[in-house]
Design a protein around this motif. Sequence first.
Motif, PDB file in Angstrom:
ATOM      1  N   ALA A 159     -11.772 -25.408   6.592  1.00  0.00           N
ATOM      2  CA  ALA A 159     -10.652 -24.474   6.739  1.00  0.00           C
ATOM      3  C   ALA A 159     -10.568 -23.553   5.526  1.00  0.00           C
ATOM      4  CB  ALA A 159      -9.349 -25.232   6.902  1.00  0.00           C
ATOM      5  N   PRO A 160     -10.159 -22.297   5.709  1.00  0.00           N
ATOM      6  CA  PRO A 160     -10.031 -21.371   4.586  1.00  0.00           C
ATOM      7  C   PRO A 160      -9.140 -21.934   3.480  1.00  0.00           C
ATOM      8  CG  PRO A 160      -9.841 -20.184   6.660  1.00  0.00           C
ATOM      9  CD  PRO A 160      -9.859 -21.643   7.005  1.00  0.00           C
ATOM     10  N   CYS A 161      -9.478 -21.625   2.244  1.00  0.00           N
ATOM     11  CA  CYS A 161      -8.694 -22.073   1.088  1.00  0.00           C
ATOM     12  C   CYS A 161      -7.345 -21.346   1.096  1.00  0.00           C
ATOM     13  CB  CYS A 161      -9.439 -21.771  -0.206  1.00  0.00           C
ATOM     14  SG  CYS A 161     -11.079 -22.546  -0.305  1.00  0.00           S
ATOM     15  N   ALA A 162      -6.269 -22.095   0.834  1.00  0.00           N
ATOM     16  CA  ALA A 162      -4.953 -21.467   0.971  1.00  0.00           C
ATOM     17  C   ALA A 162      -3.886 -22.145   0.127  1.00  0.00           C
ATOM     18  CB  ALA A 162      -4.528 -21.472   2.445  1.00  0.00           C
ATOM     19  N   SER A 163      -4.187 -22.477  -1.140  1.00  0.00           N
ATOM     20  CA  SER A 163      -3.123 -22.985  -1.998  1.00  0.00           C
ATOM     21  C   SER A 163      -2.080 -21.890  -2.199  1.00  0.00           C
ATOM     22  CB  SER A 163      -3.695 -23.427  -3.349  1.00  0.00           C
ATOM     23  OG  SER A 163      -4.002 -22.302  -4.157  1.00  0.00           O
ATOM     24  N   GLY A 164      -0.816 -22.281  -2.368  1.00  0.00           N
ATOM     25  CA  GLY A 164       0.282 -21.311  -2.415  1.00  0.00           C
ATOM     26  C   GLY A 164       0.104 -20.185  -3.405  1.00  0.00           C
ATOM     27  N   PRO A 165       0.021 -20.470  -4.712  1.00  0.00           N
ATOM     28  CA  PRO A 165      -0.145 -19.386  -5.700  1.00  0.00           C
ATOM     29  C   PRO A 165      -1.444 -18.617  -5.503  1.00  0.00           C
ATOM     30  CG  PRO A 165       0.565 -21.419  -6.761  1.00  0.00           C
ATOM     31  CD  PRO A 165       0.206 -21.779  -5.352  1.00  0.00           C
ATOM     32  N   GLY A 166      -2.510 -19.336  -5.144  1.00  0.00           N
ATOM     33  CA  GLY A 166      -3.791 -18.664  -4.927  1.00  0.00           C
ATOM     34  C   GLY A 166      -3.744 -17.714  -3.749  1.00  0.00           C
ATOM     35  N   GLN A 167      -3.027 -18.100  -2.697  1.00  0.00           N
ATOM     36  CA  GLN A 167      -2.935 -17.243  -1.528  1.00  0.00           C
ATOM     37  C   GLN A 167      -2.178 -15.964  -1.839  1.00  0.00           C
ATOM     38  OE1 GLN A 167      -4.632 -17.997   1.101  1.00  0.00           O
ATOM     39  NE2 GLN A 167      -4.030 -16.270   2.359  1.00  0.00           N
ATOM     40  N   ARG A 168      -1.148 -16.072  -2.647  1.00  0.00           N
ATOM     41  CA  ARG A 168      -0.402 -14.863  -3.046  1.00  0.00           C
ATOM     42  C   ARG A 168      -1.279 -13.943  -3.886  1.00  0.00           C
ATOM     43  NH1 ARG A 168       3.686 -18.791  -3.330  1.00  0.00           N
ATOM     44  NH2 ARG A 168       3.326 -19.161  -5.561  1.00  0.00           N
ATOM     45  N   ALA A 169      -2.061 -14.527  -4.789  1.00  0.00           N
ATOM     46  CA  ALA A 169      -2.966 -13.715  -5.613  1.00  0.00           C
ATOM     47  C   ALA A 169      -4.042 -13.063  -4.744  1.00  0.00           C
ATOM     48  CB  ALA A 169      -3.610 -14.585  -6.688  1.00  0.00           C
ATOM     49  N   LEU A 170      -4.532 -13.808  -3.737  1.00  0.00           N
ATOM     50  CA  LEU A 170      -5.551 -13.260  -2.842  1.00  0.00           C
ATOM     51  C   LEU A 170      -4.995 -12.091  -2.034  1.00  0.00           C
ATOM     52  CD1 LEU A 170      -8.455 -13.601  -1.771  1.00  0.00           C
ATOM     53  CD2 LEU A 170      -7.524 -15.099   0.008  1.00  0.00           C
ATOM     54  N   ALA A 171      -3.741 -12.188  -1.602  1.00  0.00           N
ATOM     55  CA  ALA A 171      -3.115 -11.094  -0.867  1.00  0.00           C
ATOM     56  C   ALA A 171      -3.022  -9.837  -1.734  1.00  0.00           C
ATOM     57  CB  ALA A 171      -1.724 -11.508  -0.377  1.00  0.00           C
ATOM     58  N   SER A 172      -2.696 -10.018  -3.014  1.00  0.00           N
ATOM     59  CA  SER A 172      -2.636  -8.882  -3.940  1.00  0.00           C
ATOM     60  C   SER A 172      -4.018  -8.276  -4.143  1.00  0.00           C
ATOM     61  CB  SER A 172      -2.052  -9.343  -5.275  1.00  0.00           C
ATOM     62  OG  SER A 172      -2.047  -8.300  -6.218  1.00  0.00           O
ATOM     63  N   PHE A 173      -5.022  -9.129  -4.274  1.00  0.00           N
ATOM     64  CA  PHE A 173      -6.412  -8.693  -4.440  1.00  0.00           C
ATOM     65  C   PHE A 173      -6.863  -7.910  -3.204  1.00  0.00           C
ATOM     66  CE2 PHE A 173     -10.902 -10.178  -5.730  1.00  0.00           C
ATOM     67  CZ  PHE A 173     -10.933  -9.310  -6.808  1.00  0.00           C
ATOM     68  N   SER A 174      -6.486  -8.411  -2.018  1.00  0.00           N
ATOM     69  CA  SER A 174      -6.863  -7.751  -0.763  1.00  0.00           C
ATOM     70  C   SER A 174      -6.222  -6.378  -0.648  1.00  0.00           C
ATOM     71  CB  SER A 174      -6.450  -8.630   0.427  1.00  0.00           C
ATOM     72  OG  SER A 174      -6.721  -7.990   1.655  1.00  0.00           O
ATOM     73  N   GLU A 175      -4.948  -6.279  -1.016  1.00  0.00           N
ATOM     74  CA  GLU A 175      -4.266  -4.985  -0.930  1.00  0.00           C
ATOM     75  C   GLU A 175      -4.913  -3.968  -1.858  1.00  0.00           C
ATOM     76  OE1 GLU A 175       0.205  -3.061  -1.495  1.00  0.00           O
ATOM     77  OE2 GLU A 175      -0.055  -5.218  -1.244  1.00  0.00           O
ATOM     78  N   ARG A 176      -5.366  -4.422  -3.017  1.00  0.00           N
ATOM     79  CA  ARG A 176      -5.996  -3.516  -3.976  1.00  0.00           C
ATOM     80  C   ARG A 176      -7.353  -3.021  -3.478  1.00  0.00           C
ATOM     81  NH1 ARG A 176      -6.413  -2.794  -9.677  1.00  0.00           N
ATOM     82  NH2 ARG A 176      -7.954  -1.122  -9.957  1.00  0.00           N
ATOM     83  N   LEU A 177      -8.132  -3.905  -2.837  1.00  0.00           N
ATOM     84  CA  LEU A 177      -9.523  -3.573  -2.518  1.00  0.00           C
ATOM     85  C   LEU A 177      -9.764  -3.194  -1.059  1.00  0.00           C
ATOM     86  CD1 LEU A 177     -11.181  -6.406  -4.598  1.00  0.00           C
ATOM     87  CD2 LEU A 177     -11.177  -3.971  -5.150  1.00  0.00           C
ATOM     88  N   ILE A 178      -8.880  -3.603  -0.150  1.00  0.00           N
ATOM     89  CA  ILE A 178      -9.044  -3.270   1.264  1.00  0.00           C
ATOM     90  C   ILE A 178      -7.975  -2.291   1.723  1.00  0.00           C
ATOM     91  CG2 ILE A 178      -9.070  -4.182   3.621  1.00  0.00           C
ATOM     92  CD1 ILE A 178     -10.250  -6.726   2.616  1.00  0.00           C
ATOM     93  N   GLY A 179      -6.769  -2.448   1.214  1.00  0.00           N
ATOM     94  CA  GLY A 179      -5.687  -1.554   1.607  1.00  0.00           C
ATOM     95  C   GLY A 179      -4.502  -2.335   2.121  1.00  0.00           C
ATOM     96  N   PRO A 180      -3.333  -1.711   2.160  1.00  0.00           N
ATOM     97  CA  PRO A 180      -2.116  -2.421   2.543  1.00  0.00           C
ATOM     98  C   PRO A 180      -1.963  -2.630   4.043  1.00  0.00           C
ATOM     99  CG  PRO A 180      -1.612  -0.136   2.041  1.00  0.00           C
ATOM    100  CD  PRO A 180      -3.065  -0.330   1.731  1.00  0.00           C
ATOM    101  N   VAL A 181      -2.734  -1.928   4.869  1.00  0.00           N
ATOM    102  CA  VAL A 181      -2.559  -2.015   6.327  1.00  0.00           C
ATOM    103  C   VAL A 181      -3.830  -2.537   6.966  1.00  0.00           C
ATOM    104  CG1 VAL A 181      -2.030  -0.752   8.427  1.00  0.00           C
ATOM    105  CG2 VAL A 181      -0.952  -0.068   6.287  1.00  0.00           C
TER     106      VAL A 181
END
Length: 340
Positions: A159-181
């Motif tokens: 299953a995909p890695c999804a620890s709480g703090p790590g998931q929030r950081a990954l979402a921020s990383f995704s918004e920066r490199l892929i986009g907000p939408v």
Amino acid sequence: MTALSEYQRLETTGLWREGPERQRREVIVGFRDASLVLSDSRNDVPLSHWSLPAVRRVNPGEMPAIYAPGDDDGETLELTDETMIAAIEKVHRLIEARKPHPGRLRSILLGVGLVTVLGLGIFWLPGELVRHTASVVPFAKRSEIGKAILADVARISGAPCASGPGQRALASFSERLIGPVGGELVIVPSALSGTRHLPGKIILMGRDLVEDHESPEVAAGYILAERLRAEASDPLEELLHWAGFGATFRLLTTGNLPGDSIAGYGEALLATQPGRVADEDLLAWFEAAGVPSSPYAYAVDISGESVLGLIEADPFRSAPPPAPLLSDGDWVSLQGICGE
């Protein structure tokens, strides 16, 4: 083409109901090569895509004409434009005329061929059918297919890695490199080193990209390179080539893939080796994203010999990027996303 030449790019307004309990709304109805495209009348955003061969009229002989995209779908579309109604009816008459009739030898010889070209009007080569099908699948359906592939990948990778703090950081990383939408980054715990791309702007990452490096620039470089590969090679087309003609035709005509068409694709995807992307294109993306290219280059080839262009032309070789990719705390959280 399915639609006759006199009806090319025909458009009109209609009243679309997304489901039995939903309000009707005005839409722009576009008559296309093998489909009806329903778009928001206010901003032209596509709302639904109907395959012409599957469209049926639920009130023959009555006005306004009411259509549905298939036997089991709750959507309906009301039309009063006589030209649009005539175009739909004419296509269905052509489809009916091409159906096999008992007693005719050619119905036996050409039955399979007629099913293949039903609603298309021409004989499609497999590659053309794949490209056409991929071009008309909306983003929501692509995301759904991407999630299904991810589930198949998870059988092998976990299953995909999804620890709480790590998931929030990954979402921020995704918004920066892929986009907000739309689109997202997904880190899997095993079976993957590097990155792969899925339909719906989903990028898979191996945990090594965050655990084995001191800063996020390496992971960012792999993500940007994978985005370039996704632009050069549509991940939905890659799936359809693997799934075959039957699954592709089913997706085109019904809007859904057969339930077993994705099984095993995750393993095949992880077994592929990503190709190199052109340095010139990649450097432009590094500069636009504010990411130095040298860390990624040395991660690809520690000697630097095969990636010399990325090192020497690093857009931030002599000056730091305009903003950090992640805060130190977020980077530490991201590095622990696959922890217990």
